[in-house]
Design an enzyme around this catalytic site. Structure first.
Site, PDB file in Angstrom:
ATOM      1  N   HIS A 104       0.843  -1.208   0.000  1.00  0.00           N
ATOM      2  CA  HIS A 104       0.000   0.000   0.000  1.00  0.00           C
ATOM      3  C   HIS A 104       0.874   1.252   0.000  1.00  0.00           C
ATOM      4  O   HIS A 104       0.579   2.231  -0.686  1.00  0.00           O
ATOM      5  CB  HIS A 104      -0.882   0.042   1.249  1.00  0.00           C
ATOM      6  CG  HIS A 104      -1.864  -1.083   1.380  1.00  0.00           C
ATOM      7  ND1 HIS A 104      -1.772  -2.041   2.368  1.00  0.00           N
ATOM      8  CD2 HIS A 104      -2.961  -1.401   0.642  1.00  0.00           C
ATOM      9  CE1 HIS A 104      -2.774  -2.890   2.245  1.00  0.00           C
ATOM     10  NE2 HIS A 104      -3.508  -2.535   1.209  1.00  0.00           N
ATOM     11  N   GLN A 121      -8.595  -6.971 -11.158  1.00  0.00           N
ATOM     12  CA  GLN A 121      -9.243  -5.759 -10.626  1.00  0.00           C
ATOM     13  C   GLN A 121      -8.734  -4.522 -11.372  1.00  0.00           C
ATOM     14  O   GLN A 121      -9.518  -3.663 -11.796  1.00  0.00           O
ATOM     15  CB  GLN A 121      -8.941  -5.641  -9.129  1.00  0.00           C
ATOM     16  CG  GLN A 121      -9.288  -4.291  -8.525  1.00  0.00           C
ATOM     17  CD  GLN A 121      -9.066  -4.272  -7.022  1.00  0.00           C
ATOM     18  OE1 GLN A 121      -9.877  -4.787  -6.279  1.00  0.00           O
ATOM     19  NE2 GLN A 121      -7.976  -3.679  -6.565  1.00  0.00           N
ATOM     20  N   GLY A 167      -2.729  -1.682  -7.458  1.00  0.00           N
ATOM     21  CA  GLY A 167      -1.630  -2.643  -7.523  1.00  0.00           C
ATOM     22  C   GLY A 167      -1.833  -3.681  -8.611  1.00  0.00           C
ATOM     23  O   GLY A 167      -2.949  -4.144  -8.851  1.00  0.00           O
TER      24      GLY A 167
END
Ligand code: AMP
Length: 272
Positions: free
Chosen positions: A34, A150, A144
């Protein structure tokens, strides 16, 4: 650093900003992966907003929604140190209403691979990201490559719904031994963690082999020899648009794995 708890507060905050906005959506329990997204957002924008929201609509019944790691105070500290301007931490009640208008992931690419084993997962992801984009109105949003499908679907949503947002992909951050960082890694016992390593090892081997051969079956056989997991859900070879391929295409291949180690479901991939 501002803590914004409701969409209304976040919308007001967004209105007060001048210049570009980098947005990093997360479910919290922040780790180095993150942080890499946040760092990039910090470098490339005048303002950085991080959202932390364990979005219930992307979890299927029986998944880990209730036990998903939550570390809000530590996350705030990480964001503060990384120079984030605001963290948006809404709750489900003020993000969702009864009988909402729903977004549906595309019938094919939203329902293969992750979308097959977690049917409806991407509907929930797209629903929440749509809301988050409208609230934060980012110039750039950071995702990411770890969640490759996604990332692909977010790019599709931006195109299909004409969002004026640049999607920035960020490479997967790994532990020194190769394990892809994930908030779910805390579920792994030390023994399971060792076995989980076989996933990144198999991908690394596949990358190495693909410089010598484009034969997917040959590569898959070698990967299967390395994998030491409890349930292999898929090994898949797709191009960057998530079309299945039958030969490695250098520069346009993603090799993906999803597997359970113990009761922990892990995903990882490598871009060739
Ligand atoms: P999550 O909190 O798991 O929903 O992830 C939030 C964002 O961080 C998503 O865009 C993920 O793809 C990204 N992310 C998660 N793990 C990693 C990692 N190991 N390296 C890079 N990005 C990651």
């Amino acid at each position: 650093m501002k803590i914004l708890k409701t969409p209304k507060e976040a919308i007001e905050f967004r209105k007060s900003l001048k210049g570009s906005v980098g947005f990093v959506p997360t479910m919290g329990a922040l780790h180095q992966g993150h942080l890499e997204l946040i760092k990039k957002a910090r470098e490339e924008n005048d303002n950085v907003i991080v959202s932390i929201f364990v979005n219930p609509t992307q979890f299927l019944p029986g998944e880990d929604l209730d036990k998903y790691p939550r570390k809000l105070e530590a996350d705030f500290e990480i964001c503060k140190r990384a120079g984030v301007d605001a963290v948006f931490t809404p709750n489900a009640e003020n993000m969702y209403s009864e009988d909402e208008i729903l977004i549906k992931a595309p019938k094919v690419k939203g329902y293969i691979l992750e979308g097959f084993f977690r049917a409806g997962h991407f509907d929930g992801v797209l629903q929440v990201v749509n809301k988050l984009f409208n609230i934060t109105k980012p110039t750039r949003a950071y995702f990411g490559k770890k969640d490759a499908q996604q990332l692909y679907l977010i790019n599709q949503m931006v195109k299909n719904f004409f969002f004026d947002i640049e999607i920035i992909p960020v490479d997967t951050i790994r532990e020194k031994d190769g394990l892809a960082l994930s908030s779910r890694n805390v579920y792994l016992s030390p023994k399971e963690r060792k076995r989980a390593l076989s996933i990144s090892k198999a991908l690394k081997k596949a990358a190495k082999l693909s410089s010598k051969t484009n034969d997917i079956n040959e590569i898959k056989q070698e990967m299967l020899k390395i994998l030491d997991v409890d349930e292999l859900q898929y090994i898949a070879f797709v191009d960057r648009e998530f079309n299945y391929i039958d030969k490695i295409i250098p520069g346009n291949t993603i090799i993906l794995i999803a597997a359970f180690v113990g009761s922990t479901r892990l995903i990882d991939n490598i871009w060739i």
